[in-house]
Design an enzyme around this catalytic site. Structure first.
Site, PDB file in Angstrom:
ATOM      1  N   HIS A 400      -0.073   0.629   9.642  1.00 52.76           N
ATOM      2  CA  HIS A 400      -0.161   0.753   8.194  1.00 52.76           C
ATOM      3  C   HIS A 400      -1.467   0.248   7.578  1.00 52.76           C
ATOM      4  O   HIS A 400      -1.811   0.641   6.451  1.00 52.76           O
ATOM      5  CB  HIS A 400       1.012   0.006   7.551  1.00 52.76           C
ATOM      6  N   TYR A 516      11.061  -2.135  -5.786  1.00 53.26           N
ATOM      7  CA  TYR A 516       9.676  -1.717  -5.520  1.00 53.26           C
ATOM      8  C   TYR A 516       9.657  -0.210  -5.294  1.00 53.26           C
ATOM      9  O   TYR A 516      10.370   0.310  -4.446  1.00 53.26           O
ATOM     10  CB  TYR A 516       9.177  -2.440  -4.260  1.00 53.26           C
ATOM     11  N   THR A 529      -2.423   1.819  -3.320  1.00 50.05           N
ATOM     12  CA  THR A 529      -1.107   1.897  -3.948  1.00 50.05           C
ATOM     13  C   THR A 529      -0.969   0.889  -5.085  1.00 50.05           C
ATOM     14  O   THR A 529      -1.760  -0.049  -5.208  1.00 50.05           O
ATOM     15  CB  THR A 529       0.014   1.628  -2.929  1.00 50.05           C
TER      16      THR A 529
END
Length: 699
Positions: A400, A516, A529
């Site tokens: 990630h 979230y 993001t």
């Protein structure tokens, strides 16, 4: 000296005359031409910079995103025309990078006001009053000091968030990245174009190499909102030839130029496969041959080789120390270097997975296999691991830190479309094309792993196995309705689903929680993001009304509309740089750097996200006409649970009539049950639809 010069002048008058005439020529025509060239070059560069900064100024306009769907103001129409004019006819992938605006630093007052608004439905009156006091104290001091440093950083840094986000959220984490950080992406939901494992691997790897070549040349079309407003393409650069390297205190991302090999893992053995032959990519049929040779290889794994990849699945510090002690010389160093410098990592899996309508658990098992596998058959540090199952199904596990899911999703769409509609297979399921049997066979990587290192490997494996066994996963295919019907409700599909998730969570746990939702900030240079806090006062009012039998459907619809509008506005604010959480995160980093303790920031950053959600984008490239080929739809992807007692939910809106939910939680939590939550989501979706059906009947 003077006499010598005089003598030379007398002896060589013709040379001096020639020199003088050349000098006169240089100061005449040539200098005029050179001056003209320099002036023209300067004028051209000035024009380019003027266009670039004009486009940057235009792209800083974001009012268009707040306008109602289908109702575009005159100023926005003019703005879009100018952006389109300055964008050129056929921009390349990185054409807009220098013209993208920098992410703005939000105002402190706005951030704290929005934060307090976001936690109001989660706190009682006394708790909220206390939080207001702490927040206002922070706003007075030391927030202005922190804000000043952030402003300074925003002036010189390309993006004031992204470098810290990558370092502190991802690379400095010392816990296992398997399940906790890495995420997965699935194959086509209904279709397996061939059941031959080597053939599917051959086509897919070749398609990836084609994509990589386009990426390196910048030939891909940049993603653009409304087909005009460009998104940042920075994250694509590290898709291939990239590995996360473990360190004692922090990891780092190693990215290399064009690499000509990949490493394949099969039944506990590692193989190095060259991707080029005679200066060209191997064809799909040649790759199939190489992979079939690996599948047919009967050699046994070397001591310690089978579970070696579990080092990347366990805690980071033992892996970093083992790497320094056992993998810095000899065959171990050479073999590890082959893995870490490979274009990507490929696992030829010995299991069969995929969606089976007859097996309700098939998606669950498929997802768990992609997310963690056996804990030793994926190299979790590679930018991505391609997994090809023995029945021809495929998937990807992605590290990630280097990028977010839309980036790998972009590549995945290209690969699936190229595999099925451009490369294709023979009637027997093999790759098309001639086979060059003179290719050198894949090379086994050699290892010399001592007992002490094998014990470390086993320790990492046991930790990873414990994490994997605790993952409770459920894949929910919601086919009762999709985007088509939601649009008839005159609300955004994302807002509809987020409110359904709030309703489902309340029914599941009997309470609301900090929620979230991931939003992107790629309209800004190097943007990644931002968080949308989906649990709001408006959404909780709607949920309570749904559970209150005395409330009429008309009242519920009014509350639904208010909650959906609120959510959409928050999503737009997040996309345009006015979110809450990245700003607070950066203020916290500044506080640590300055050595100033902030009770407010400490509390904010410690609050658990018990419902973490994300929408997987689809049809970024529009290479597959899903109206014409409805079976060729992707299944989306997912991630592990963020909180020990919470849920992770990833969803993909597939076409007009399908929404796929990927739900994760932990078996160890008595409060969660992924299957139960899936059923609650399904019922919540149906109950919200019923509101509109009832209203339509009355009308």
């Amino acid at each position: 000296m003077e006499e010598t010069c005089h003598t030379l002048q007398e002896r060589c008058p013709h040379r001096i005359k020639t020199s003088l005439s050349l000098s006169e020529f240089m100061t005449g025509q040539t200098q005029t031409v050179l001056s003209a060239i320099l002036f023209a070059t300067g004028l051209w560069l000035s024009f380019i910079f003027l266009l670039r900064y004009t486009l940057k100024a235009l792209l800083s306009y974001h009012s268009w995103i707040f306008e109602s769907h289908g109702k575009m103001s005159f100023s926005t129409k003019v703005w879009l025309s100018l952006v389109k004019l300055l964008s050129g006819r056929r921009p390349l992938l990185y054409s807009f990078q220098a013209s993208l605006p920098h992410l703005p630093v939000p105002n402190i007052d706005d951030t704290i006001r929005r934060y307090l608004e976001s936690v109001r439905p989660l706190l009682d009156d006394e708790q909220y009053k206390q939080m207001e006091i702490v927040a206002n104290d922070f706003k007075k001091d030391p927030a202005p000091k922190f804000q000043k440093h952030l402003k300074l950083k925003s002036w010189w840094a390309t993006n004031y968030v992204s470098d810290w986000w990558e370092e502190y959220i991802y690379l400095r984490g010392r816990d296992p990245i398997m399940v906790n950080s890495n995420f997965y992406t699935m194959d086509l939901l209904y279709v397996i174009p061939t059941h031959r494992q080597a053939a599917r691997a051959g086509n897919v790897v070749h398609a990836m190499l084609q994509y990589r070549r386009k990426l390196e040349r910048g030939e891909l079309t940049p993603l653009r909102a409304l087909g005009i407003v460009p998104m940042c393409s920075f994250q694509y650069k590290r898709m291939f030839n990239t590995t996360r390297i473990p360190g004692i205190e922090t990891d780092f991302v190693q990215h290399l130029k064009d690499r000509k090999h990949l490493v394949v893992y099969h039944r506990g053995r590692f193989f190095k496969v060259w991707l080029y032959y005679g200066g060209r990519h191997l064809s799909p049929s040649e790759l199939e041959l190489q992979f079939q040779r690996i599948l047919d290889d009967k050699s046994e794994p070397q001591p310690g080789e089978i579970k070696l990849p579990s080092l990347t699945a366990g805690n980071r510090v033992p892996w970093a120390r083992a790497r320094l002690k056992y993998f810095t010389e000899g065959v171990n160093q050479a073999s590890l270097e082959a893995i870490e410098t490979a274009a990507f990592f490929l696992t030829l899996d010995d299991e069969a997975h995929g969606y089976d309508p007859e097996n309700i658990r098939s998606i669950d098992l498929y997802a768990k296999s992609l997310l963690h596998g056996k804990c030793y058959d994926r190299w979790f540090d590679k930018s991505f691991t391609l997994i090809v199952y023995k029945n021809g199904k495929i998937g990807v596990n992605t590290e990630h830190s280097w990028a977010d899911s839309p980036i790998i999703g972009h590549m995945w769409e290209y690969v699936l479309a190229t595999d099925c509609f451009h490369l294709g297979y023979t009637e027997e399921g093999h790759c098309k094309g001639d086979i060059n049997k003179s290719l050198a066979t894949p090379t086994r990587l050699q290892w010399d792993i001592p007992k002490a290192c094998q014990e470390i490997i086993e320790g990492s494996y046991m930790i990873a196995k414990g994490i994997a066994n605790d993952v409770d996963f459920h894949g929910c295919l919601f086919s009762e309705f999709g985007k088509g019907l939601i649009k008839k409700c005159r609300t955004s599909p994302d807002g509809f689903i987020q409110l359904a998730l709030q309703l489902a969570h309340y029914r599941d746990k009997g309470e609301f929680c900090l929620t979230y939702e991931s939003s992107m900030t790629r309209m800004f240079r190097e943007g990644r993001t931002e968080t949308v806090r989906s649990c709001t006062c408006e959404s909780t009012a709607f949920v309570r009304a749904m559970e209150d039998e005395s409330t009429t459907n008309e009242q519920r619809l009014v509350l639904f509309k208010k909650a959906a509008d609120k959510h959409q506005n928050m999503y737009r604010l997040a996309m345009t740089g006015a979110g809450i959480d990245r700003h607070l995160f950066c203020l916290y980093i500044v506080s640590k750097v300055m050595g100033i303790d902030s009770p407010f920031l400490k509390q904010v950053l410690s609050e658990p996200w018990r419902l973490s959600t994300s929408q997987t984008p689809q049809q970024q490239l529009n290479l597959i006409d899903i109206q014409k080929f409805p079976k060729y739809v992707g299944a989306g992807g997912g991630f592990g649970p963020v909180a020990d007692d919470g849920y992770g939910v990833s969803y993909i809106i597939v076409g007009e009539n399908l929404i796929t939910f990927h739900i994760s939680s932990k078996f160890s939590s008595p409060e969660t049950d992924s299957f139960r939550f899936g059923q609650n989501i399904r019922q919540a979706m149906l109950d919200i639809r019923a509101l509109f059906n009832l209203k339509e009947k009355k009308m």
